[in-house]
Design an enzyme around this catalytic site. Structure first.
Site, PDB file in Angstrom:
ATOM      1  N   ARG A   1      12.666  23.856 -70.138  1.00  0.00           N
ATOM      2  CA  ARG A   1      11.337  23.158 -69.613  1.00  0.00           C
ATOM      3  C   ARG A   1      10.736  22.632 -70.999  1.00  0.00           C
ATOM      4  NH1 ARG A   1       6.374  24.448 -65.634  1.00  0.00           N
ATOM      5  NH2 ARG A   1       7.992  23.918 -64.232  1.00  0.00           N
TER       6      ARG A   1
ATOM      7  N   HIS B   1      11.825  16.344 -62.669  1.00  0.00           N
ATOM      8  CA  HIS B   1      11.713  17.960 -62.235  1.00  0.00           C
ATOM      9  C   HIS B   1      12.761  17.971 -61.075  1.00  0.00           C
ATOM     10  CE1 HIS B   1      10.174  21.775 -61.873  1.00  0.00           C
ATOM     11  NE2 HIS B   1       8.940  21.613 -61.383  1.00  0.00           N
TER      12      HIS B   1
ATOM     13  N   GLN C   1      12.585  20.942 -58.508  1.00  0.00           N
ATOM     14  CA  GLN C   1      11.445  21.070 -57.585  1.00  0.00           C
ATOM     15  C   GLN C   1      11.819  20.211 -56.373  1.00  0.00           C
ATOM     16  OE1 GLN C   1       8.401  22.244 -57.831  1.00  0.00           O
ATOM     17  NE2 GLN C   1       8.281  21.925 -55.612  1.00  0.00           N
TER      18      GLN C   1
ATOM     19  N   ASP D   1       0.890  15.936 -56.310  1.00  0.00           N
ATOM     20  CA  ASP D   1       0.982  16.734 -57.566  1.00  0.00           C
ATOM     21  C   ASP D   1      -0.386  16.466 -58.272  1.00  0.00           C
ATOM     22  OD1 ASP D   1       2.107  18.071 -59.971  1.00  0.00           O
ATOM     23  OD2 ASP D   1       3.278  16.289 -60.247  1.00  0.00           O
TER      24      ASP D   1
ATOM     25  N   CYS E   1       3.732  20.450 -55.152  1.00  0.00           N
ATOM     26  CA  CYS E   1       4.540  21.455 -55.800  1.00  0.00           C
ATOM     27  C   CYS E   1       4.121  22.625 -56.611  1.00  0.00           C
ATOM     28  CB  CYS E   1       5.541  20.336 -56.871  1.00  0.00           C
ATOM     29  SG  CYS E   1       4.181  19.505 -58.052  1.00  0.00           S
TER      30      CYS E   1
ATOM     31  N   ARG F   1      11.931  27.643 -54.081  1.00  0.00           N
ATOM     32  CA  ARG F   1      12.544  27.345 -55.434  1.00  0.00           C
ATOM     33  C   ARG F   1      13.573  28.234 -55.663  1.00  0.00           C
ATOM     34  NH1 ARG F   1       9.293  24.742 -59.244  1.00  0.00           N
ATOM     35  NH2 ARG F   1      11.215  24.782 -60.329  1.00  0.00           N
TER      36      ARG F   1
HETATM   37  N1   CP Z   1       6.047  23.703 -59.349  1.00  0.00           N
HETATM   38  C1   CP Z   1       6.445  24.143 -60.576  1.00  0.00           C
HETATM   39  O1   CP Z   1       7.370  23.976 -61.320  1.00  0.00           O
HETATM   40  O2   CP Z   1       5.546  25.187 -60.871  1.00  0.00           O
HETATM   41  P1   CP Z   1       5.438  25.867 -62.472  1.00  0.00           P
HETATM   42  O3   CP Z   1       4.782  25.061 -63.360  1.00  0.00           O
HETATM   43  O4   CP Z   1       4.396  27.062 -62.280  1.00  0.00           O
HETATM   44  O5   CP Z   1       6.815  26.472 -62.847  1.00  0.00           O
HETATM   45  N1  NVA Z   2       3.572  16.918 -62.921  1.00  0.00           N
HETATM   46  C1  NVA Z   2       3.297  18.341 -63.356  1.00  0.00           C
HETATM   47  C2  NVA Z   2       4.470  19.145 -62.569  1.00  0.00           C
HETATM   48  C3  NVA Z   2       4.047  20.756 -62.434  1.00  0.00           C
HETATM   49  C4  NVA Z   2       4.915  21.426 -61.887  1.00  0.00           C
HETATM   50  C5  NVA Z   2       3.274  18.637 -64.846  1.00  0.00           C
HETATM   51  O1  NVA Z   2       4.351  18.033 -65.426  1.00  0.00           O
HETATM   52  O2  NVA Z   2       2.532  19.483 -65.270  1.00  0.00           O
END
Ligand code: CP
Ligand code: NVA
Length: 303
Positions: A102, A129, A132, A218, A258, A286
Protein backbone atom coordinates in the site's frame (compact mmCIF):
# COMPACT_ATOMS: atom_id res chain seq x y z
CA UNK A 1 -1.58 -14.52 -13.20
CA UNK A 2 1.71 -13.43 -11.61
CA UNK A 3 0.67 -10.19 -9.85
CA UNK A 4 -2.44 -8.16 -9.03
CA UNK A 5 -1.35 -4.61 -9.79
CA UNK A 6 -4.54 -3.05 -11.15
CA UNK A 7 -8.02 -3.76 -12.45
CA UNK A 8 -6.81 -2.26 -15.73
CA UNK A 9 -4.42 -5.17 -16.21
CA UNK A 10 -6.58 -7.90 -14.72
CA UNK A 11 -8.04 -10.21 -17.37
CA UNK A 12 -11.70 -11.21 -17.22
CA UNK A 13 -10.91 -14.90 -16.94
CA UNK A 14 -8.63 -14.37 -13.92
CA UNK A 15 -11.14 -12.01 -12.34
CA UNK A 16 -14.01 -14.46 -12.79
CA UNK A 17 -11.91 -17.27 -11.32
CA UNK A 18 -11.14 -15.09 -8.28
CA UNK A 19 -14.82 -14.32 -7.72
CA UNK A 20 -15.84 -17.98 -8.05
CA UNK A 21 -13.08 -19.10 -5.72
CA UNK A 22 -13.99 -16.38 -3.20
CA UNK A 23 -17.50 -17.83 -2.96
CA UNK A 24 -16.11 -21.29 -2.17
CA UNK A 25 -13.64 -19.93 0.37
CA UNK A 26 -16.42 -17.96 2.06
CA UNK A 27 -18.69 -21.00 2.26
CA UNK A 28 -15.95 -23.21 3.65
CA UNK A 29 -14.47 -20.77 6.16
CA UNK A 30 -14.53 -22.22 9.64
CA UNK A 31 -14.51 -25.80 8.38
CA UNK A 32 -11.28 -27.72 8.96
CA UNK A 33 -8.86 -26.19 6.43
CA UNK A 34 -8.31 -28.43 3.41
CA UNK A 35 -6.72 -25.80 1.21
CA UNK A 36 -3.33 -24.38 2.25
CA UNK A 37 -1.70 -23.04 -0.90
CA UNK A 38 0.62 -20.73 1.08
CA UNK A 39 1.97 -23.46 3.39
CA UNK A 40 5.62 -22.74 4.18
CA UNK A 41 5.42 -19.22 2.70
CA UNK A 42 6.03 -15.84 4.30
CA UNK A 43 4.41 -12.79 2.73
CA UNK A 44 5.47 -9.20 3.46
CA UNK A 45 2.89 -6.43 3.85
CA UNK A 46 4.60 -3.10 3.16
CA UNK A 47 2.30 -0.20 4.04
CA UNK A 48 3.04 3.51 3.62
CA UNK A 49 -0.55 4.52 4.48
CA UNK A 50 -3.01 3.64 7.25
CA UNK A 51 -5.26 0.61 6.96
CA UNK A 52 -7.74 -1.42 8.96
CA UNK A 53 -9.56 -3.68 6.50
CA UNK A 54 -6.78 -4.33 4.01
CA UNK A 55 -4.15 -5.05 6.60
CA UNK A 56 -6.31 -7.31 8.75
CA UNK A 57 -7.87 -9.17 5.83
CA UNK A 58 -4.47 -9.90 4.30
CA UNK A 59 -2.86 -10.92 7.61
CA UNK A 60 -5.76 -13.22 8.45
CA UNK A 61 -6.12 -14.49 4.89
CA UNK A 62 -2.44 -15.37 4.49
CA UNK A 63 -2.50 -17.30 7.77
CA UNK A 64 -5.74 -19.08 6.92
CA UNK A 65 -4.13 -20.25 3.68
CA UNK A 66 -1.26 -21.78 5.64
CA UNK A 67 1.31 -18.99 5.28
CA UNK A 68 2.71 -16.36 7.60
CA UNK A 69 2.57 -12.57 7.29
CA UNK A 70 5.19 -9.97 8.11
CA UNK A 71 3.79 -6.46 8.52
CA UNK A 72 6.28 -3.72 7.63
CA UNK A 73 5.34 -0.11 8.19
CA UNK A 74 7.24 1.64 5.39
CA UNK A 75 8.48 4.24 7.87
CA UNK A 76 10.12 1.59 10.02
CA UNK A 77 12.22 0.12 7.21
CA UNK A 78 14.93 1.87 5.20
CA UNK A 79 12.42 2.55 2.41
CA UNK A 80 11.09 5.34 4.63
CA UNK A 81 14.56 6.90 4.77
CA UNK A 82 14.96 6.88 1.01
CA UNK A 83 16.23 3.41 0.09
CA UNK A 84 15.00 2.93 -3.49
CA UNK A 85 12.02 0.65 -4.03
CA UNK A 86 13.98 -1.43 -6.52
CA UNK A 87 16.64 -2.20 -3.91
CA UNK A 88 14.03 -3.00 -1.25
CA UNK A 89 12.37 -5.26 -3.83
CA UNK A 90 15.59 -7.11 -4.64
CA UNK A 91 16.23 -7.78 -0.94
CA UNK A 92 12.72 -8.93 -0.08
CA UNK A 93 12.55 -10.98 -3.26
CA UNK A 94 15.30 -13.16 -1.79
CA UNK A 95 13.64 -13.56 1.60
CA UNK A 96 9.84 -13.71 1.28
CA UNK A 97 7.45 -15.44 -1.10
CA UNK A 98 5.09 -12.59 -1.94
CA UNK A 99 4.35 -8.94 -1.17
CA UNK A 100 1.28 -6.82 -0.55
CA UNK A 101 1.98 -3.12 -0.95
CA UNK A 102 0.00 0.00 0.00
CA UNK A 103 1.67 3.18 -1.15
CA UNK A 104 1.31 6.41 -3.13
CA UNK A 105 2.74 5.92 -6.62
CA UNK A 106 1.48 3.08 -8.81
CA UNK A 107 4.94 3.00 -10.37
CA UNK A 108 6.41 1.89 -7.04
CA UNK A 109 4.19 -1.21 -6.96
CA UNK A 110 5.07 -1.93 -10.58
CA UNK A 111 8.78 -1.51 -9.87
CA UNK A 112 8.53 -3.74 -6.82
CA UNK A 113 6.88 -6.47 -8.88
CA UNK A 114 9.50 -6.17 -11.57
CA UNK A 115 12.60 -6.13 -9.37
CA UNK A 116 11.51 -8.55 -6.64
CA UNK A 117 10.41 -11.32 -8.97
CA UNK A 118 7.81 -12.43 -6.39
CA UNK A 119 4.00 -12.21 -6.63
CA UNK A 120 3.02 -8.64 -5.77
CA UNK A 121 -0.40 -7.25 -4.84
CA UNK A 122 -1.48 -3.62 -5.02
CA UNK A 123 -3.20 -2.98 -1.69
CA UNK A 124 -4.05 0.62 -2.76
CA UNK A 125 -2.10 3.29 -4.55
CA UNK A 126 -3.11 6.82 -5.57
CA UNK A 127 -4.21 5.33 -8.89
CA UNK A 128 -6.08 2.11 -8.10
CA UNK A 129 -7.52 -0.11 -5.39
CA UNK A 130 -8.03 -3.44 -7.19
CA UNK A 131 -8.59 -5.58 -4.06
CA UNK A 132 -11.46 -3.32 -3.03
CA UNK A 133 -13.22 -3.55 -6.37
CA UNK A 134 -12.92 -7.35 -6.47
CA UNK A 135 -14.63 -7.54 -3.07
CA UNK A 136 -17.26 -5.03 -4.22
CA UNK A 137 -18.06 -7.02 -7.36
CA UNK A 138 -18.25 -10.20 -5.28
CA UNK A 139 -20.61 -8.51 -2.82
CA UNK A 140 -22.87 -7.16 -5.55
CA UNK A 141 -23.08 -10.52 -7.31
CA UNK A 142 -23.75 -12.54 -4.16
CA UNK A 143 -26.73 -10.31 -3.47
CA UNK A 144 -28.04 -9.47 -6.93
CA UNK A 145 -26.53 -11.89 -9.46
CA UNK A 146 -24.37 -10.87 -12.38
CA UNK A 147 -23.30 -7.24 -12.58
CA UNK A 148 -23.34 -7.47 -16.39
CA UNK A 149 -25.83 -4.99 -17.81
CA UNK A 150 -26.44 -3.29 -14.43
CA UNK A 151 -25.97 0.39 -13.58
CA UNK A 152 -23.51 1.48 -10.91
CA UNK A 153 -23.19 5.10 -9.74
CA UNK A 154 -20.09 6.39 -7.99
CA UNK A 155 -20.71 9.64 -6.03
CA UNK A 156 -18.03 12.05 -4.84
CA UNK A 157 -14.37 12.12 -5.74
CA UNK A 158 -14.62 10.53 -9.16
CA UNK A 159 -10.90 11.08 -9.72
CA UNK A 160 -9.80 8.92 -6.76
CA UNK A 161 -8.23 5.46 -6.78
CA UNK A 162 -11.44 3.55 -6.01
CA UNK A 163 -13.35 5.41 -8.74
CA UNK A 164 -10.57 4.63 -11.24
CA UNK A 165 -10.75 0.93 -10.45
CA UNK A 166 -14.53 1.08 -10.97
CA UNK A 167 -13.95 2.76 -14.34
CA UNK A 168 -11.69 -0.08 -15.48
CA UNK A 169 -14.11 -2.67 -14.08
CA UNK A 170 -17.02 -1.29 -16.13
CA UNK A 171 -15.52 -2.27 -19.47
CA UNK A 172 -14.20 -5.59 -18.20
CA UNK A 173 -17.44 -6.71 -16.54
CA UNK A 174 -19.75 -5.05 -19.05
CA UNK A 175 -21.88 -2.81 -16.83
CA UNK A 176 -22.76 0.88 -17.05
CA UNK A 177 -20.93 3.22 -14.71
CA UNK A 178 -22.04 6.75 -13.93
CA UNK A 179 -19.70 9.03 -12.04
CA UNK A 180 -21.48 11.86 -10.22
CA UNK A 181 -18.90 14.50 -9.38
CA UNK A 182 -18.22 18.20 -9.86
CA UNK A 183 -15.88 19.30 -12.63
CA UNK A 184 -12.32 18.80 -11.44
CA UNK A 185 -13.29 15.62 -9.57
CA UNK A 186 -14.39 13.58 -12.56
CA UNK A 187 -12.17 10.82 -13.95
CA UNK A 188 -9.51 12.29 -16.26
CA UNK A 189 -10.38 12.06 -19.97
CA UNK A 190 -7.21 10.06 -20.63
CA UNK A 191 -8.20 7.42 -18.12
CA UNK A 192 -11.69 7.18 -19.61
CA UNK A 193 -10.19 6.73 -23.06
CA UNK A 194 -7.80 4.06 -21.78
CA UNK A 195 -10.60 2.17 -20.06
CA UNK A 196 -13.28 2.27 -22.76
CA UNK A 197 -16.61 0.81 -21.71
CA UNK A 198 -19.87 2.56 -20.87
CA UNK A 199 -18.84 5.29 -18.41
CA UNK A 200 -20.80 8.55 -18.19
CA UNK A 201 -19.91 11.57 -16.07
CA UNK A 202 -22.69 13.60 -14.41
CA UNK A 203 -22.61 16.86 -12.50
CA UNK A 204 -26.19 16.34 -11.29
CA UNK A 205 -26.26 13.59 -8.62
CA UNK A 206 -30.04 13.15 -8.84
CA UNK A 207 -29.93 12.51 -12.57
CA UNK A 208 -27.07 10.05 -12.03
CA UNK A 209 -29.01 8.09 -9.39
CA UNK A 210 -32.09 7.52 -11.57
CA UNK A 211 -32.81 3.81 -11.98
CA UNK A 212 -29.42 2.67 -10.60
CA UNK A 213 -28.75 -0.81 -9.21
CA UNK A 214 -25.89 0.26 -6.94
CA UNK A 215 -25.05 3.58 -5.30
CA UNK A 216 -21.41 3.71 -4.21
CA UNK A 217 -19.30 6.25 -2.40
CA UNK A 218 -15.85 6.73 -0.90
CA UNK A 219 -14.24 9.37 1.31
CA UNK A 220 -13.92 12.86 -0.10
CA UNK A 221 -10.39 13.30 1.25
CA UNK A 222 -8.26 10.34 0.27
CA UNK A 223 -5.03 9.53 2.08
CA UNK A 224 -2.34 11.92 0.88
CA UNK A 225 -4.86 14.68 -0.03
CA UNK A 226 -5.27 16.08 3.48
CA UNK A 227 -3.93 19.52 2.52
CA UNK A 228 -6.87 19.87 0.09
CA UNK A 229 -9.48 18.95 2.72
CA UNK A 230 -11.26 22.31 3.03
CA UNK A 231 -11.60 22.77 -0.72
CA UNK A 232 -12.76 19.18 -1.24
CA UNK A 233 -15.38 19.33 1.50
CA UNK A 234 -16.79 22.52 0.00
CA UNK A 235 -16.83 21.35 -3.63
CA UNK A 236 -18.11 17.82 -2.95
CA UNK A 237 -20.80 18.76 -0.44
CA UNK A 238 -23.58 18.36 -3.00
CA UNK A 239 -22.63 14.74 -3.69
CA UNK A 240 -23.55 13.13 -0.37
CA UNK A 241 -25.41 9.82 -0.62
CA UNK A 242 -28.71 10.32 1.23
CA UNK A 243 -32.27 9.07 1.30
CA UNK A 244 -33.33 11.34 -1.58
CA UNK A 245 -30.79 9.79 -3.94
CA UNK A 246 -31.64 6.25 -2.85
CA UNK A 247 -35.31 7.01 -3.60
CA UNK A 248 -34.40 7.81 -7.21
CA UNK A 249 -32.54 4.51 -7.70
CA UNK A 250 -34.19 1.19 -8.55
CA UNK A 251 -36.31 -0.27 -5.73
CA UNK A 252 -33.99 -2.53 -3.71
CA UNK A 253 -30.87 -0.80 -5.02
CA UNK A 254 -27.74 -1.53 -2.98
CA UNK A 255 -25.71 1.17 -1.23
CA UNK A 256 -22.03 0.46 -0.69
CA UNK A 257 -19.09 2.25 0.87
CA UNK A 258 -15.52 0.97 0.79
CA UNK A 259 -14.93 2.42 4.30
CA UNK A 260 -13.77 4.18 6.41
CA UNK A 261 -16.97 6.29 6.32
CA UNK A 262 -17.32 9.91 7.36
CA UNK A 263 -20.96 10.35 8.26
CA UNK A 264 -22.42 13.70 7.37
CA UNK A 265 -19.92 14.02 4.54
CA UNK A 266 -20.01 11.46 1.69
CA UNK A 267 -22.98 9.63 3.28
CA UNK A 268 -25.46 10.57 5.99
CA UNK A 269 -25.82 8.51 9.13
CA UNK A 270 -29.37 7.40 8.37
CA UNK A 271 -28.46 6.00 4.95
CA UNK A 272 -25.26 4.41 6.22
CA UNK A 273 -27.07 2.59 9.03
CA UNK A 274 -29.96 1.57 6.76
CA UNK A 275 -27.42 -0.16 4.48
CA UNK A 276 -24.92 -1.27 7.14
CA UNK A 277 -25.71 -4.94 6.45
CA UNK A 278 -24.47 -4.60 2.88
CA UNK A 279 -21.57 -2.33 3.79
CA UNK A 280 -20.15 -4.68 6.41
CA UNK A 281 -20.68 -7.74 4.19
CA UNK A 282 -18.63 -5.77 1.68
CA UNK A 283 -15.91 -5.24 4.31
CA UNK A 284 -15.95 -8.94 5.26
CA UNK A 285 -15.73 -9.94 1.62
CA UNK A 286 -12.32 -8.30 1.40
CA UNK A 287 -11.06 -11.37 3.25
CA UNK A 288 -12.67 -13.94 0.98
CA UNK A 289 -11.81 -12.15 -2.27
CA UNK A 290 -8.19 -11.59 -1.25
CA UNK A 291 -7.75 -15.20 -0.19
CA UNK A 292 -8.87 -16.10 -3.70
CA UNK A 293 -6.32 -13.64 -5.13
CA UNK A 294 -3.54 -15.13 -2.99
CA UNK A 295 -4.45 -18.67 -3.97
CA UNK A 296 -4.42 -17.71 -7.62
CA UNK A 297 -1.02 -16.01 -7.28
CA UNK A 298 0.28 -19.16 -5.58
CA UNK A 299 -0.91 -21.07 -8.63
CA UNK A 300 -3.43 -23.16 -6.68
CA UNK A 301 -7.10 -23.78 -7.22
CA UNK A 302 -9.34 -25.38 -4.73
CA UNK A 303 -10.13 -28.95 -5.58
N1 CP B 1 -11.38 0.03 2.27
C1 CP B 1 -10.11 -0.10 2.71
O1 CP B 1 -9.17 -0.36 1.96
O2 CP B 1 -9.98 0.07 4.06
P1 CP B 1 -8.62 0.25 4.84
O3 CP B 1 -8.03 1.58 4.43
O4 CP B 1 -9.02 0.24 6.30
O5 CP B 1 -7.68 -0.87 4.51
N1 NVA C 1 -9.90 6.71 -1.65
C1 NVA C 1 -9.57 6.30 -0.31
C2 NVA C 1 -9.79 4.85 -0.13
C3 NVA C 1 -9.59 4.36 1.28
C4 NVA C 1 -9.79 2.87 1.41
C5 NVA C 1 -8.13 6.66 0.00
O1 NVA C 1 -7.27 6.50 -0.88
O2 NVA C 1 -7.86 7.12 1.12
Amino acid sequence: MKHLLSIEELGLEDARRILDQAAVLKRERGMPPRFRPLAGQIWALIFSKSSTRTRVSFEVGIRELGGDALFLNANDIQLGRGEPIKDTARVLGRMVHGAVIRTFAQQDVMDFARYSGIPTVNALTDEEHPCQILADLFTFEEKRGTIRGKTVVFFGDGACNVAASWVFAAARFDFSLRVAAPKGYQPPALLLARAGGDVQCYEDPEAAAAGADLLYTDVWVSMGKESEAAERLALLSGYQVHRGLVARAKPGALVMHCLPAYRGKEIDDETFEAHAGTIFDQAENRLHAQKAVLAQLAGSRMP
